[in-house]
Design an enzyme around this catalytic site. Structure first.
Site, short mmCIF file in Angstrom:
data_model
loop_
_atom_site.label_atom_id
_atom_site.label_comp_id
_atom_site.label_asym_id
_atom_site.label_seq_id
_atom_site.Cartn_x
_atom_site.Cartn_y
_atom_site.Cartn_z
N LYS A 78 13.99 91.08 38.50
CA LYS A 78 12.65 91.68 38.58
C LYS A 78 12.39 92.20 40.00
CE LYS A 78 8.92 89.00 39.16
NZ LYS A 78 8.05 89.33 40.32
N ASN A 79 12.65 91.36 41.00
CA ASN A 79 12.26 91.70 42.37
C ASN A 79 13.19 92.69 43.04
OD1 ASN A 79 10.06 90.15 42.01
ND2 ASN A 79 10.82 88.38 43.14
N CYS B 73 -3.84 86.21 45.45
CA CYS B 73 -3.45 85.75 44.11
C CYS B 73 -3.43 84.23 44.12
CB CYS B 73 -2.13 86.36 43.68
SG CYS B 73 -0.70 85.47 44.29
N ARG C 227 -2.04 86.47 50.77
CA ARG C 227 -1.00 87.52 50.73
C ARG C 227 -1.45 88.85 51.33
NH1 ARG C 227 2.20 87.00 45.12
NH2 ARG C 227 3.83 88.00 46.33
N ASP D 240 10.47 80.74 45.14
CA ASP D 240 10.33 81.02 43.70
C ASP D 240 11.06 80.02 42.82
OD1 ASP D 240 10.38 84.66 44.11
OD2 ASP D 240 8.83 83.16 44.49
N ARG E 231 5.68 88.31 32.61
CA ARG E 231 5.82 89.20 33.75
C ARG E 231 7.23 89.14 34.35
NH1 ARG E 231 2.89 87.62 38.24
NH2 ARG E 231 4.09 89.35 39.06
C1 EPZ Z 1 8.15 88.69 47.45
O1 EPZ Z 1 6.73 88.70 47.61
C2 EPZ Z 1 8.41 88.37 45.98
N1 EPZ Z 1 7.81 89.39 45.16
C3 EPZ Z 1 7.82 87.00 45.64
O2 EPZ Z 1 8.17 86.66 44.30
C4 EPZ Z 1 8.43 85.95 46.55
O3 EPZ Z 1 7.80 84.72 46.33
C5 EPZ Z 1 8.24 86.35 48.03
O4 EPZ Z 1 8.75 87.66 48.26
C6 EPZ Z 1 8.94 85.39 48.98
O5 EPZ Z 1 10.28 85.30 48.69
C7 EPZ Z 1 8.47 90.57 44.99
O6 EPZ Z 1 9.53 90.82 45.52
C8 EPZ Z 1 7.82 91.57 44.10
P1 EPZ Z 1 6.37 88.12 51.50
P2 EPZ Z 1 6.06 89.29 48.95
O7 EPZ Z 1 5.70 89.35 51.96
O8 EPZ Z 1 6.90 90.37 49.48
C9 EPZ Z 1 2.98 86.62 54.52
C10 EPZ Z 1 7.85 85.96 42.07
O9 EPZ Z 1 7.55 84.85 41.61
N2 EPZ Z 1 2.72 88.04 54.80
O10 EPZ Z 1 7.79 87.92 51.85
O11 EPZ Z 1 4.65 89.55 48.63
C11 EPZ Z 1 2.63 86.23 53.08
O12 EPZ Z 1 1.26 85.97 52.93
C12 EPZ Z 1 7.13 86.48 43.32
O13 EPZ Z 1 8.72 86.69 41.59
C13 EPZ Z 1 1.77 88.39 55.72
O14 EPZ Z 1 1.11 87.53 56.31
O15 EPZ Z 1 6.17 88.02 49.91
C14 EPZ Z 1 3.51 85.02 52.84
O16 EPZ Z 1 2.88 83.89 53.33
C15 EPZ Z 1 6.00 85.60 43.76
N3 EPZ Z 1 1.56 89.72 55.98
C16 EPZ Z 1 4.76 85.36 53.65
O17 EPZ Z 1 4.38 86.36 54.59
C17 EPZ Z 1 2.27 90.71 55.34
O18 EPZ Z 1 2.03 91.90 55.59
C18 EPZ Z 1 5.94 85.89 52.83
O19 EPZ Z 1 5.47 86.87 51.97
C19 EPZ Z 1 3.23 90.33 54.39
C20 EPZ Z 1 3.44 89.00 54.14
#
Ligand code: EPZ
Length: 432
Positions: free
Chosen positions: A22-23, A115, A120, A305, A397
């Site tokens: 998916k990702n 969420c 996020r 995840d 999803r």
């Molecule tokens: C991706 O989300 C995945 N989603 C998530 O999978 C996964 O949990 C996550 O990466 C971590 O591995 C997709 O790829 C579509 P991050 P993403 O930005 O990119 C903070 C699933 O179950 N952050 O790496 O949204 C954020 O709040 C989903 O399949 C900021 O502060 O995650 C978090 O604490 C859930 N500012 C951390 O970084 C930003 O601009 C990591 O988030 C971006 C992120």
């Protein structure tokens, strides 16, 4: 709406094939916008999030034909907007920002709110795109961006954000000059996106490392051959965790063990036998589950995840396991629902101590997000008797044909309307 019904306590045996990730599929589908023309993608999973992405591309003006080989035609873009009604269903819609700014010089995208698992924010996405020459205003719940032309830049990310890295890479490949992304995410899905962009003509060095160097090009074109999406390592891990929780002997094929190092090590720590080949992983559990410790980290650390699924495993273990969640600030929502199944879990901030009782009780439980719902399904597979999991739209999803695949492993599981109360019909649904 539907719910899942499970009659648990049945050991799982057999073989199941992993679907595409998916990702990886979501950013790669968005990246097709960067190269006008027809794209063909193979091993695209059949998921609600993929359908949302294709409908978003359709709203932008790019028709598609879904299937295991999916076709997307990005010859023409009519609108550079991702509206609220699409983005609220799927946060990953924010991945349209980079491609639209690179291709059209303008984009209007509904801000993905918080969420269940955390606030996020997307500040790193915007910081990187601003460094490349974009200007943003936030208005009426939308981020509105424009640029007079992207120029290469040096970008240091405060944290290795996955979709943040992906958005910035997708813009930088068409920027004038060279960009560097430091502290970039190294997840296999980011690697798959970069490899896809290279098939379109992009120039990217350091793929798979935390330092990406992107030399911008003036145009990209669709690849001659279909691009195959990599296997879903989280789906793979979930089926292995099903065998670990319910006991049994399960093999996942069409997968890649090298992407699951930390996960397989933790299964072994928990007393499971794990055996791999380059494309298969076998897990057998026939003795007690031993306590373990895990700490979620960016790749190649233990993936957040998979955290919920391992919390269920700790519940059926004997002894105290410790789980530390470092990525998201609110990712223990499944703990309370597992508590309804007799689990003994203490959470303090980002640490959970699970006092395994060796078993779980069947109950009706409610899913709060994608991976929490997977954890509750695993709990239902482990608990002898009838469990119901409500709000399974979360599952759809991210899991392709979960009921069908678990049935091939011998699980007694089915979907019924969530209003269904008739025991005979529920029994029928478990096997029909
Ligand atoms: C991706 O989300 C995945 N989603 C998530 O999978 C996964 O949990 C996550 O990466 C971590 O591995 C997709 O790829 C579509 P991050 P993403 O930005 O990119 C903070 C699933 O179950 N952050 O790496 O949204 C954020 O709040 C989903 O399949 C900021 O502060 O995650 C978090 O604490 C859930 N500012 C951390 O970084 C930003 O601009 C990591 O988030 C971006 C992120």
């Amino acid at each position: 709406m539907e719910k899942l019904v499970l009659d648990g306590g049945v050991p799982l045996t057999g073989t199941v094939a992993a679907s595409g990730a998916k990702n990886a599929a979501l950013p790669i589908l968005m990246a097709t916008l960067l190269a006008p023309g027809e794209h063909r993608l193979a091993n695209v999973p059949d998921l609600a999030d993929v359908s949302h992405t294709l409908s978003l591309l359709g709203r932008i003006g790019c028709p598609s034909l879904a299937g295991s080989t999916t076709r997307v035609d990005t010859t023409r873009i009519a609108f550079s907007e991702a509206p609220y009604d699409v983005v609220r269903k799927m946060r990953a819609s924010v991945l349209v920002l980079g491609p639209l700014l690179a291709r059209e010089g303008a984009a209007k995208v509904s801000l993905p709110g918080g969420c269940a698992i955390g606030v996020r924010p997307i500040d790193q996405h915007l910081k990187g795109l601003e460094a490349l020459g974009c200007r943003f205003v936030l208005e009426g719940g939308y981020v509105i961006g424009e640029t007079d032309g992207l120029r290469g830049a040096e970008i240091h990310l405060d944290m290795p954000t996955v979709t943040g890295t992906e958005n910035i890479v997708m813009a930088a490949v068409l920027a004038e000059g060279t960009s560097v992304i430091d502290n970039a995410a190294r997840e296999p899905e980011v690697v798959d996106l970069c490899n896809f962009l290279v098939t379109l003509g992009a120039k990217i060095e350091g793929i798979g490392t935390s330092r990406l160097v992107i030399e911008g090009v003036s145009r990209l074109t669709p690849a001659a051959r279909p691009y195959r999406i990599l296997p879903d390592r989280i789906e793979t891990g979930t089926y292995l965790a099903a065998a670990a929780c319910a006991s049994g002997d399960v093999t996942v094929t069409d997968t890649d063990p090298s992407e699951l190092g930390a996960v397989l090590d933790t299964f072994r720590e928990a007393g499971c036998f794990v055996e791999t080949t380059p494309t298969t992983i076998r897990l057998r559990r026939d003795g007690p589950v031993r306590p373990f410790k895990l700490r979620t980290e960016p790749y190649p650390g233990f993936p957040t995840d998979m955290q919920a699924q391992f919390m269920t495993l700790a519940c059926v273990g004997v002894g105290t396991s410790e789980i530390i969640e470092t990525i998201f600030e609110n990712r223990f929502l499944h703990a309370a629902e597992l508590g309804r199944m007799g689990a003994r879990i203490e959470t303090h901030g980002n640490t959970a101590k699970v006092h395994g009782t060796g078993r779980l009780q069947p109950a009706s439980v409610m899913a709060s997000d994608l991976r929490a719902s997977a954890a509750l399904v695993l709990a239902g597979l482990a608990a002898e008797g009838l469990t119901e999991v409500l709000r399974i739209y979360h599952l759809d999803r991210g899991y392709d044909d979960l009921v069908g695949k678990l049935r091939t492993l011998g699980a007694r599981i089915g979907r019924v309307s969530d209003a269904e109360r008739d025991p005979a019909r529920i029994q029928q649904a478990l096997v029909a």
